[in-house]
Design a protein around this motif. Sequence first.
Motif, PDB file in Angstrom:
ATOM      1  N   HIS A 211     -13.630  -8.054  -4.657  1.00  0.00           N
ATOM      2  CA  HIS A 211     -13.087  -6.897  -3.963  1.00  0.00           C
ATOM      3  C   HIS A 211     -13.778  -6.756  -2.612  1.00  0.00           C
ATOM      4  N   LEU A 212     -12.977  -6.533  -1.560  1.00  0.00           N
ATOM      5  CA  LEU A 212     -13.514  -6.494  -0.200  1.00  0.00           C
ATOM      6  C   LEU A 212     -13.783  -5.081   0.293  1.00  0.00           C
ATOM      7  N   SER A 213     -13.117  -4.107  -0.268  1.00  0.00           N
ATOM      8  CA  SER A 213     -13.274  -2.719   0.181  1.00  0.00           C
ATOM      9  C   SER A 213     -13.890  -1.891  -0.936  1.00  0.00           C
ATOM     10  N   SER A 214     -14.409  -0.719  -0.581  1.00  0.00           N
ATOM     11  CA  SER A 214     -15.011   0.158  -1.584  1.00  0.00           C
ATOM     12  C   SER A 214     -13.927   0.926  -2.334  1.00  0.00           C
ATOM     13  N   LEU A 215     -14.259   1.369  -3.529  1.00  0.00           N
ATOM     14  CA  LEU A 215     -13.295   2.140  -4.320  1.00  0.00           C
ATOM     15  C   LEU A 215     -12.977   3.468  -3.639  1.00  0.00           C
ATOM     16  N   GLU A 216     -13.944   4.057  -2.945  1.00  0.00           N
ATOM     17  CA  GLU A 216     -13.707   5.315  -2.230  1.00  0.00           C
ATOM     18  C   GLU A 216     -12.678   5.116  -1.111  1.00  0.00           C
ATOM     19  N   MET A 217     -12.838   4.024  -0.360  1.00  0.00           N
ATOM     20  CA  MET A 217     -11.872   3.731   0.709  1.00  0.00           C
ATOM     21  C   MET A 217     -10.485   3.495   0.128  1.00  0.00           C
ATOM     22  N   ASP A 218     -10.421   2.781  -0.992  1.00  0.00           N
ATOM     23  CA  ASP A 218      -9.126   2.526  -1.633  1.00  0.00           C
ATOM     24  C   ASP A 218      -8.455   3.827  -2.050  1.00  0.00           C
ATOM     25  N   ALA A 219      -9.235   4.748  -2.621  1.00  0.00           N
ATOM     26  CA  ALA A 219      -8.673   6.019  -3.093  1.00  0.00           C
ATOM     27  C   ALA A 219      -8.162   6.852  -1.923  1.00  0.00           C
ATOM     28  N   GLU A 220      -8.929   6.901  -0.846  1.00  0.00           N
ATOM     29  CA  GLU A 220      -8.510   7.667   0.337  1.00  0.00           C
ATOM     30  C   GLU A 220      -7.237   7.076   0.938  1.00  0.00           C
ATOM     31  N   ASN A 221      -7.177   5.754   1.018  1.00  0.00           N
ATOM     32  CA  ASN A 221      -6.002   5.108   1.603  1.00  0.00           C
ATOM     33  C   ASN A 221      -4.785   5.244   0.702  1.00  0.00           C
ATOM     34  N   ARG A 222      -5.012   5.196  -0.611  1.00  0.00           N
ATOM     35  CA  ARG A 222      -3.905   5.349  -1.556  1.00  0.00           C
ATOM     36  C   ARG A 222      -3.295   6.738  -1.451  1.00  0.00           C
ATOM     37  N   ALA A 223      -4.123   7.751  -1.190  1.00  0.00           N
ATOM     38  CA  ALA A 223      -3.618   9.123  -1.056  1.00  0.00           C
ATOM     39  C   ALA A 223      -2.745   9.286   0.181  1.00  0.00           C
ATOM     40  N   LEU A 224      -2.898   8.396   1.144  1.00  0.00           N
ATOM     41  CA  LEU A 224      -2.124   8.473   2.388  1.00  0.00           C
ATOM     42  C   LEU A 224      -0.857   7.634   2.355  1.00  0.00           C
ATOM     43  N   LYS A 225      -0.546   7.046   1.202  1.00  0.00           N
ATOM     44  CA  LYS A 225       0.626   6.189   1.107  1.00  0.00           C
ATOM     45  C   LYS A 225       1.891   6.961   1.470  1.00  0.00           C
ATOM     46  N   ARG A 226       2.790   6.278   2.131  1.00  0.00           N
ATOM     47  CA  ARG A 226       4.049   6.836   2.646  1.00  0.00           C
ATOM     48  C   ARG A 226       3.809   7.858   3.755  1.00  0.00           C
ATOM     49  N   THR A 227       2.672   7.766   4.400  1.00  0.00           N
ATOM     50  CA  THR A 227       2.409   8.589   5.588  1.00  0.00           C
ATOM     51  C   THR A 227       2.015   7.655   6.723  1.00  0.00           C
ATOM     52  N   PRO A 228       2.146   8.108   7.983  1.00  0.00           N
ATOM     53  CA  PRO A 228       1.788   7.240   9.116  1.00  0.00           C
ATOM     54  C   PRO A 228       0.322   6.825   9.124  1.00  0.00           C
ATOM     55  N   ARG A 229      -0.543   7.571   8.439  1.00  0.00           N
ATOM     56  CA  ARG A 229      -1.966   7.271   8.448  1.00  0.00           C
ATOM     57  C   ARG A 229      -2.364   6.218   7.419  1.00  0.00           C
ATOM     58  N   HIS A 230      -1.431   5.808   6.572  1.00  0.00           N
ATOM     59  CA  HIS A 230      -1.747   4.797   5.561  1.00  0.00           C
ATOM     60  C   HIS A 230      -1.996   3.446   6.233  1.00  0.00           C
ATOM     61  N   ASP A 231      -3.053   2.760   5.814  1.00  0.00           N
ATOM     62  CA  ASP A 231      -3.415   1.464   6.382  1.00  0.00           C
ATOM     63  C   ASP A 231      -3.069   0.361   5.385  1.00  0.00           C
ATOM     64  N   PRO A 232      -2.028  -0.444   5.650  1.00  0.00           N
ATOM     65  CA  PRO A 232      -1.651  -1.494   4.697  1.00  0.00           C
ATOM     66  C   PRO A 232      -2.693  -2.594   4.582  1.00  0.00           C
ATOM     67  N   LEU A 233      -3.614  -2.656   5.534  1.00  0.00           N
ATOM     68  CA  LEU A 233      -4.661  -3.679   5.504  1.00  0.00           C
ATOM     69  C   LEU A 233      -5.994  -3.112   5.034  1.00  0.00           C
ATOM     70  N   GLY A 234      -5.969  -1.930   4.430  1.00  0.00           N
ATOM     71  CA  GLY A 234      -7.207  -1.260   4.052  1.00  0.00           C
ATOM     72  C   GLY A 234      -8.096  -2.089   3.139  1.00  0.00           C
ATOM     73  N   LYS A 235      -7.506  -2.893   2.252  1.00  0.00           N
ATOM     74  CA  LYS A 235      -8.296  -3.655   1.288  1.00  0.00           C
ATOM     75  C   LYS A 235      -9.054  -4.824   1.916  1.00  0.00           C
ATOM     76  N   ILE A 236      -8.698  -5.216   3.147  1.00  0.00           N
ATOM     77  CA  ILE A 236      -9.414  -6.341   3.773  1.00  0.00           C
ATOM     78  C   ILE A 236     -10.210  -5.904   5.001  1.00  0.00           C
ATOM     79  N   LYS A 237     -10.076  -4.645   5.407  1.00  0.00           N
ATOM     80  CA  LYS A 237     -10.659  -4.207   6.679  1.00  0.00           C
ATOM     81  C   LYS A 237     -12.170  -4.467   6.794  1.00  0.00           C
ATOM     82  N   PRO A 238     -12.990  -4.170   5.772  1.00  0.00           N
ATOM     83  CA  PRO A 238     -14.430  -4.380   5.959  1.00  0.00           C
ATOM     84  C   PRO A 238     -14.790  -5.803   6.356  1.00  0.00           C
TER      85      PRO A 238
END
Length: 512
Positions: A211-238
């Motif tokens: 896993h490349l990203s933290s679970l906290e980052m994943d949870a925050e990004n998942r909550a933003l799904k279907r919004t403009p702030r969602h990052d589709p590359l969040g799991k590889i960003k670090p």
Amino acid sequence: MSASDSAVDAVPVEDLPHRSTGTGPCGDGGDSGGSDDFVDFEDSEDTEHSFDSAEHEMFCKGKDIKLDRCNDQDDPEPQSPSSPMARWHSHEEDDVGPSLLPFQPLRPPGPQHDGITTKRPLDCFQLFFSDSIISTLVENTNAYGAQTSPEMNETWTDITTADMSSFISQALFMDYLKFPPMDHYWSDYKLCNLEFVMSQSKFLRICQCLHLSSLEMDAENRALKRTPRHDPLGKIKPLYLKLAEACRTNFQPDQNLCVTERMVAQEHNGMFTDGGYRVFTLADSATGYTWNLSVCENEESSGANRALRYSSVIDLMDTEHLGSGYHLYLDRAHSSPRIIRDLWAKGIGVCGIVAKTKKGFPRTLENDLTPSDARGSLRWARDGAVLFVKWKDAGEVAMCSTVHAAYNGDTVRKRQRVGGKWVALPVPFPPAAKDHREHMRGVDDSEILTEHKNIVLETKWYQSLFFHFLNIAVRNAHILYNHRHKRQQKSQRWFMEMLVQQLVDYRGDNEA
């Protein structure tokens, strides 16, 4: 013109078979430098095997020529008689090329790690996969493994930085050996048995939970799904951002650059498929060093993918860190009159193969090439700094450039039928085609060395990208190592073997 180029007419060259993935400009049989490994332009209109036109390509794909025509491929509109592109000129007519932009890199070209020890392959590799990156991978993998262990009915045992280093070394070595069955790497055959590095069960368990990203980052990004702030590359960003920064920091490319694009390969049910992500890379033409990279989600429509390619190329050319006066070479997938003009305005010269149907390409038919024209025939038109060239090879090649004149007297030997026999004769060779072939070759070599097929079945998309990033880091590290040891250059194979051994023995700063 170099001595090797000037002597080209005296060197007979045989035609070579077409290779659809090549990026050279001259079709089968052309060579201006006596090389025997020359191939045709990639996906351009230069061979009998390519599409004759955009309409032909749309027909072959089952599209309606009128309804599905792309926005940037409008119906031809002839220029007015007063337009500078109202007619095509032959190679016998003089062309005055643009005033070249002064080459002003922000740093001296070459490695930028003075004062840093780079004696060993491991030292060079750690410029891209540092201890902090390894520690982040360990922390995030342990957290994900602990979270998913109840679902797998297994107890997760935390791994260490030494385990992660061994995992990386084993993954590299498995890719190096390329045995088809997974069990083969842990067989009783001593030359390839990897049990001494890591057991098969432990290796596969880390693969499952990598896993490349933290679970906290994943949870925050998942909550933003279907919004403009969602990052589709969040799991590889670090890892992605740190690797891209390291690539830019540790090397300053020379003047000639080129862009490549790769689809991320994934395995499903034992078969490789193209994933939903594209990796764009900006490489130094002379060495193949990847200086910048951009990862994007694949788009479903062709129009959206063209916009994706345009924005990716613009983003890759980071002039704030590069400087100005660079020459960028593009294949047809990424080239258009629009991007060439836009990069010229930013102080970057561009040369690329281009589809004749693109907006901005001359539509005039006056003095145009005809099917009966001999091989090597050339036509050109100019609109300010932008040169448009058509060159008759095995097929017709169309190009745009802001760094070349139309013709400077160079020739290349091409086989032609004369009196019922095939003979190699010198024909005009436009500078744009000659330089494009030369400066895209380094990228071809880089693609071969960083081409990676996943070694584990059913990998997640971000894990597939991890292995791709790993190979980019190894390739760049090898280039820096050879810069450091110019009198004792080492092959990619030797470098990989030494790196694997040193990774196995490495324990990390935190466990030394």
